[in-house]
Write a protein that holds these residues in place. Structure first.
Motif, PDB file in Angstrom:
ATOM      1  N   VAL A 173       0.884  -1.177   0.000  1.00  0.00           N
ATOM      2  CA  VAL A 173       0.000   0.000   0.000  1.00  0.00           C
ATOM      3  C   VAL A 173       0.914   1.217   0.000  1.00  0.00           C
ATOM      4  N   GLY A 241       5.564   1.611   6.804  1.00  0.00           N
ATOM      5  CA  GLY A 241       4.937   0.553   6.054  1.00  0.00           C
ATOM      6  C   GLY A 241       5.542  -0.189   4.896  1.00  0.00           C
ATOM      7  N   TYR A 367       1.754   4.025   8.906  1.00  0.00           N
ATOM      8  CA  TYR A 367       1.588   3.164   7.736  1.00  0.00           C
ATOM      9  C   TYR A 367       0.518   3.751   6.801  1.00  0.00           C
ATOM     10  N   GLU A 369      -1.684   2.325   5.110  1.00  0.00           N
ATOM     11  CA  GLU A 369      -2.972   1.661   5.340  1.00  0.00           C
ATOM     12  C   GLU A 369      -3.849   2.486   6.286  1.00  0.00           C
ATOM     13  N   LYS A 374      -6.839   1.552   4.129  1.00  0.00           N
ATOM     14  CA  LYS A 374      -6.560   0.294   3.435  1.00  0.00           C
ATOM     15  C   LYS A 374      -5.991  -0.778   4.363  1.00  0.00           C
ATOM     16  N   VAL A 375      -6.362  -0.713   5.639  1.00  0.00           N
ATOM     17  CA  VAL A 375      -5.963  -1.761   6.578  1.00  0.00           C
ATOM     18  C   VAL A 375      -6.601  -3.071   6.115  1.00  0.00           C
ATOM     19  N   GLU A 376      -5.859  -4.162   6.234  1.00  0.00           N
ATOM     20  CA  GLU A 376      -6.342  -5.442   5.714  1.00  0.00           C
ATOM     21  C   GLU A 376      -7.664  -5.852   6.360  1.00  0.00           C
ATOM     22  N   PRO A 393      -9.417   5.597   9.791  1.00  0.00           N
ATOM     23  CA  PRO A 393      -8.370   6.119   8.910  1.00  0.00           C
ATOM     24  C   PRO A 393      -8.218   7.642   9.041  1.00  0.00           C
ATOM     25  N   GLN A 421      -2.387  -5.979  11.700  1.00  0.00           N
ATOM     26  CA  GLN A 421      -1.277  -6.414  10.841  1.00  0.00           C
ATOM     27  C   GLN A 421       0.003  -6.640  11.659  1.00  0.00           C
TER      28      GLN A 421
END
Ligand SMILES: [Zn+2]
Length: 462
Positions: A173, A241, A367, A369, A374-376, A393, A421
């Motif tokens: 990302v 990240g 990070y 994300e 866009k965190v998993e 976010p 993560q």
């Protein structure tokens, strides 16, 4: 922290500016260390990397913005980072500002200003005299910028290029948006200065280099100074990240591949970031940066990282620790030296609404994300905390058309890893055989939920 506005009659006389008029000034100070007398430890990779010569200068670059008599300052130094106590000392040297933001470019080829890269893991790499020089230089750059203030109009531009970033850790990302603020004289249209904000580790010279350098930032600023014919200030952003130039394929103008750890790659990369900024400068729109609304909050973040706790014990990490009672915003911050019990560090999160521009002031390496949402999701079940909630976010909180993030803002707390993560223990995410790099440079898994949660509350005005 808020700064009382102390305006003397003399100051008003020396600045015959119209009430409510927007003014801007740029200033810089040379922070290049002197070599030869004492060892200068370069920060960012392994320990005991001693500087052998100076390749290009280490600078502090400042921008002062004023709405009539109400002033704010943004300053960034070409060093690896500055802890909050340094920032507090810099602010203590400045009067008359509503707010002072101190950041660092996160340069990995300049002197150690955090203490972690001395001759051994138990020896600080900081030369206290040099740290004083950095702090004095940051204040000096702000004072010069303040003196240079002139009425200005402002334009903002953006440009993106994913090919200018390598991501050193899965998932891939990237935060590849560069932001420029261009200031002009309202009458002559002459350029008064450019603020450029980009998201990458200045580490292209890599771990074997022993020449003091500001890394690619030196070339980006040089290129823009030459093309725009005005002062330029560079600020870092989302660098966790891990946003890097290492292993980023890059060719010279003739198509020859450039190797990591060379000044050729360093210069090429810096100039490409400069070209991206020039692209953004060709497509700007007018923006109003007043009025200024500044919200900051001092908080505690628990130190779960044993390396950091040890470093504190050995004195290589020279900052106060506080009793951690699972509350980031206690009524009272109680200092402690007892690392056998839960401890925390004090830091500061900031939200600036500068007219039509919203700025997140994040005290470390966040990070992408966590910035871009866009965190998993769902989390990899092999992660250490797969059920941890997704952090709010940063950019979801900023509703204006124009936004920007300044990283390492007023502190450097290392990596802000999305909690779900976090992956230190086997089994590892993505079926990897060993843990990815990152957690070792983070205060702990609670950092991101706290920072993102506090930021959300700040924007809401709570
Ligand atoms: Zn870093």
């Amino acid at each position: 922290m808020r700064f009382a506005l102390a305006l003397s009659a003399a100051l008003i006389l020396s600045f015959p500016l119209v009430a409510g008029e927007f003014t801007v000034g740029f200033g810089e100070a040379d922070l290049t260390p002197e070599l030869g007398k004492k060892p200068v430890y370069l920060a960012g990779f392994g320990q005991n990397r001693k500087a052998t010569k100076v390749h290009d200068p280490i600078m502090a670059r400042a921008v002062v913005l004023a709405d009539g008599d109400e002033k704010i300052a943004l300053v960034s130094a070409d060093v690896v980072g500055l802890f909050l106590p340094s920032v507090e000392r810099i602010r203590g040297k400045l009067t008359g500002f509503k707010y002072v933001l101190v950041s660092a470019t996160h340069n990995h080829e300049g002197p150690d200003t955090l203490g972690l890269w001395g001759s051994s893991p138990v020896q600080s790499g900081i030369d206290p005299d040099y740290l004083k020089k950095v702090e004095a230089g940051c204040a000096e750059a702000v004072k010069l910028a303040d003196k240079a203030r002139k009425p200005a109009t402002v334009r903002i531009g953006k440009a993106s290029d994913p090919d200018l970033l390598a991501d050193g850790r899965l998932p891939i990302v990237k935060h590849d948006e560069l932001v420029v603020l261009q200031f002009r004289d309202p009458k002559t249209e002459k350029a008064l200065g450019v603020l450029v904000q980009w998201n990458c580790h200045p580490e292209s010279l890599a771990s074997a280099n022993t020449e003091v350098s500001a890394d690619y930032v030196y070339y980006t600023v040089k290129q823009l100074r030459e093309s725009q014919k005005c002062p330029v200030a560079y600020f870092t952003g989302t660098v966790g990240g891990l946003m890097t130039t290492l292993k980023l394929p890059l060719k010279d103008e003739k198509g020859k591949e450039l190797a990591d750890g060379t000044f050729a790659k360093c210069e090429r990369y810096g100039r490409l970031v400069g070209l991206l900024a020039e692209k953004a400068l060709k497509d700007t729109v007018p923006i109003k940066l007043t009025p200024f609304e500044i919200r900051t909050r001092e908080i505690l973040v628990p130190v779960d990282n044993n390396v950091f706790r040890l470093a504190h014990t050995f004195g290589t990490l020279n900052r106060a620790l506080y009793v951690w009672e699972k509350n980031p915003m206690p009524k009272k911050f109680t200092e402690t030296k007892d690392v056998s019990k839960p401890v925390a560090v004090k830091t500061e999160v900031g939200y600036l609404r500068l007219g039509e521009l919203e700025v997140a002031a994040i005290p470390g390496e966040i990070y992408p994300e966590l910035v871009l949402g866009k965190v998993e999701n769902p989390a990899d079940p092999a992660a250490d905390f797969p059920d941890a909630p997704v952090e709010p976010p940063i950019y979801d909180q900023l509703k204006s058309k124009h936004r920007m993030l300044i990283g390492l803002a007023n502190d450097e707390l290392g990596y802000f890893v999305p909690k779900r993560q976090w992956d230190e223990k086997a089994p590892f995410c993505y079926k990897l055989k060993k843990a990815q790099y990152g957690e070792v440079n983070s205060v702990g898994p609670e950092t991101s939920p706290i920072i993102c949660g506090v930021f959300k509350e700040l924007v809401k005005g709570k």
